[in-house]
Design a protein around this motif. Structure first.
Motif, PDB file in Angstrom:
ATOM      1  N   ASN A  14      10.204  -6.059  -0.406  1.00 63.48           N
ATOM      2  CA  ASN A  14       9.419  -5.453   0.660  1.00 63.48           C
ATOM      3  C   ASN A  14      10.293  -4.547   1.529  1.00 63.48           C
ATOM      4  OD1 ASN A  14       7.456  -7.126  -0.344  1.00 63.48           O
ATOM      5  ND2 ASN A  14       7.470  -8.550   1.385  1.00 63.48           N
ATOM      6  N   TYR A  48       7.578  -1.902   7.452  1.00 66.32           N
ATOM      7  CA  TYR A  48       6.111  -1.891   7.532  1.00 66.32           C
ATOM      8  C   TYR A  48       5.631  -1.513   8.935  1.00 66.32           C
ATOM      9  CZ  TYR A  48       1.283  -3.500   7.124  1.00 66.32           C
ATOM     10  OH  TYR A  48      -0.084  -3.565   7.121  1.00 66.32           O
ATOM     11  N   HIS A 153       0.815  -4.988  -5.442  1.00 66.49           N
ATOM     12  CA  HIS A 153       0.312  -4.177  -4.325  1.00 66.49           C
ATOM     13  C   HIS A 153      -0.626  -5.003  -3.454  1.00 66.49           C
ATOM     14  CE1 HIS A 153      -1.366  -0.785  -2.119  1.00 66.49           C
ATOM     15  NE2 HIS A 153      -2.571  -1.163  -2.502  1.00 66.49           N
ATOM     16  N   THR A 154      -1.481  -5.801  -4.092  1.00 67.51           N
ATOM     17  CA  THR A 154      -2.412  -6.648  -3.355  1.00 67.51           C
ATOM     18  C   THR A 154      -1.669  -7.744  -2.594  1.00 67.51           C
ATOM     19  OG1 THR A 154      -4.078  -6.244  -5.070  1.00 67.51           O
ATOM     20  CG2 THR A 154      -4.465  -8.092  -3.574  1.00 67.51           C
ATOM     21  N   LYS A 156       1.210  -7.565  -1.242  1.00 69.53           N
ATOM     22  CA  LYS A 156       1.790  -6.984  -0.028  1.00 69.53           C
ATOM     23  C   LYS A 156       0.702  -6.586   0.969  1.00 69.53           C
ATOM     24  CE  LYS A 156       6.056  -5.100  -1.973  1.00 69.53           C
ATOM     25  NZ  LYS A 156       6.848  -3.877  -2.189  1.00 69.53           N
ATOM     26  N   ARG A 157      -0.385  -6.016   0.447  1.00 72.63           N
ATOM     27  CA  ARG A 157      -1.458  -5.530   1.326  1.00 72.63           C
ATOM     28  C   ARG A 157      -2.132  -6.681   2.065  1.00 72.63           C
ATOM     29  NH1 ARG A 157      -6.932  -4.125  -0.103  1.00 72.63           N
ATOM     30  NH2 ARG A 157      -6.421  -4.608  -2.258  1.00 72.63           N
ATOM     31  N   THR A 181      -9.595  -1.909  -5.018  1.00 76.23           N
ATOM     32  CA  THR A 181      -8.396  -1.067  -4.993  1.00 76.23           C
ATOM     33  C   THR A 181      -8.781   0.367  -5.314  1.00 76.23           C
ATOM     34  OG1 THR A 181      -7.025  -2.929  -5.740  1.00 76.23           O
ATOM     35  CG2 THR A 181      -6.091  -0.728  -5.917  1.00 76.23           C
ATOM     36  N   GLU A 185      -4.166   4.071  -5.861  1.00 77.64           N
ATOM     37  CA  GLU A 185      -3.126   3.048  -5.754  1.00 77.64           C
ATOM     38  C   GLU A 185      -2.667   2.547  -7.124  1.00 77.64           C
ATOM     39  OE1 GLU A 185      -1.744   2.385  -3.027  1.00 77.64           O
ATOM     40  OE2 GLU A 185      -3.155   3.303  -1.627  1.00 77.64           O
TER      41      GLU A 185
END
Length: 425
Positions: A14, A48, A153-154, A156-157, A181, A185
């Motif tokens: 991250n 972030y 990606h999910t 982290k999101r 999504t 992405e």
């Protein structure tokens, strides 16, 4: 006996550069961070919490006021620190899974085919990396590499809900991620491709997964076809084999300031040759030609522009830094011109071959056994005690023309005199 369905994990650090800076600065745990490019030019990484205020690529000199306004701390790029932390992260991952493909400095694919307890393993990897390095990672698990990217990606999101680990090997979970999504992405779908896909009514990852692969291939490319098939659950991409040996090795840098004299440019070229020759010997190759280039800045209308380069044939295939440096530095005499402000030099090792590949006649000169032993000892010392411990006299220790990195943190893990210290009161 049926073949097992392949399973992949993508482990991605991250905000890697910013996370590396925070490892040894716990006081910055909740402070937004940006990392700058060479010569402190522009933003190349953001934590972030800095992303809402700073865009990627913004020039540093233009955003100083925004950084102060939002309490954002800027760092110069510390590649020695980032590279060392990356090696530590990848070593931990490699010890926990059967096979790994290091995809970039901050992410790796792992082959989890045939392994049970995938969610628990993902949490174990995440906890082990965080405990041993201080670097937080996200883990995405799926039956294809493209889906694993999407799962990551999910993770982290939606980190607060997922805990940084998402497993979409289950079709129901996979379809939920695909529906929620945006197609932009998806791994490999850039801005232009997104516009083309949107024009066809493909707006989500699910739309792309259900699109006809052959139509996509004919209209765009085989890459988009494979992407669609992978989103649908068909594995088209395997873990890559070891990267092929480089056919050219390049080392180039912008100077920290404009140079107008020949001597500091020779020092820079000698420094770049040393780095390039290390890469050459690391892949056990020999070099037959060296190209040296210098140029001025190309965008300042008030500065005269000049660029030139020259190729030098080596007397025999070699990896001897002494011979390569002599050739490269000598070549500068033919292309340097007074009256210009030089901003960059470049060294390229060309016509590479492996030991034993080149054929010489009976009387041809070749690199001596003594030179081979010297290069071996040189590399052994520098690997053990740090790059540049032993170097040519023409390579300065602290060059005045080096990259401008006024905001660089310490090399906590690679220099003995900069080890992290803790004061007891």
């Amino acid at each position: 006996m049926s073949k097992q369905e392949p399973t992949f994990a993508l482990i991605d650090c991250n905000s890697f550069y910013a996370s590396c800076e925070r490892v040894f600065r716990p006081d910055l745990a909740k402070v937004p961070i940006v990392v700058l490019s060479n010569n402190d030019g522009c933003v190349i990484a953001r934590s972030y919490d800095a992303k809402p205020f700073i865009k990627m690529g913004e020039p540093y000199f233009q955003i100083k006021h925004k950084l102060r306004q939002h309490g954002i701390v800027a760092f110069s790029s510390n590649y020695a620190l980032y590279g060392d932390m990356s090696e530590r992260v990848m070593s931990l991952i490699e010890a926990m899974v059967p096979a790994v493909e290091v995809y970039s400095i901050d992410e790796a694919f792992a082959d989890l085919t045939g392994i049970g307890g995938l969610d628990a393993l993902g949490r174990q990897i995440r906890a082990q990396v965080l405990r041993c390095t201080g670097i937080p990672v996200g883990v995405g698990i799926a039956h294809t590499k493209t889906l694993a990217k999407l799962a990551n990606h999910t993770a982290k999101r939606l980190q607060s809900q997922t805990g940084g680990v998402v497993n979409i090997t289950d079709p129901v979970k996979r379809d939920w991620v695909l529906r929620n999504t945006d197609v932009g992405e998806v791994w490999g779908v850039g801005r232009k491709m997104k516009l083309h896909l949107n024009a066809m009514g493909i707006k989500s990852a699910m739309n792309l997964a259900k699109a006809d692969p052959w139509t996509l291939r004919k209209k765009f490319s085989v890459v988009i076809e494979k992407t669609a098939r992978e989103l649908g659950g068909m594995s088209c991409l395997e873990l890559d084999e070891p990267a092929p040996l480089k056919q050219e090795i390049c080392c180039s840098r912008m100077f920290g300031k404009r140079l107008v004299e020949l001597q500091p440019i020779k020092e820079a070229v000698a420094t770049y040759v040393m780095r390039a020759s290390e890469k050459l010997r690391a892949q056990k190759s020999l070099c037959k030609k060296v190209r040296v280039c210098i140029r001025t800045g190309m965008f300042n209308p008030e500065e005269a522009k000049y660029a030139n380069g020259v190729v030098v044939d080596m007397p025999y295939p070699t990896d001897d830094v002494r011979l390569l440096t002599q050739a490269a530095v000598g070549a500068l005499d033919h292309i340097f011109r007074l009256g210009f402000k030089y901003s960059k030099a470049e060294v390229i090792l060309l016509n590479l071959c492996q030991l034993g590949e080149h054929t010489d006649d009976l009387f041809a000169t070749s690199q001596t056994a003594e030179a081979n032993r010297v290069m071996t000892v040189l590399d052994q010392i520098n690997v053990r005690w740090g790059r540049g411990t032993v170097r040519l006299a023409s390579v300065p220790l602290d060059p005045h023309w080096g990259m401008r990195r006024e905001l660089m943190s310490k090399s906590y893990t690679t220099k003995l005199d900069q080890l992290w210290s803790v004061a007891c009161e």
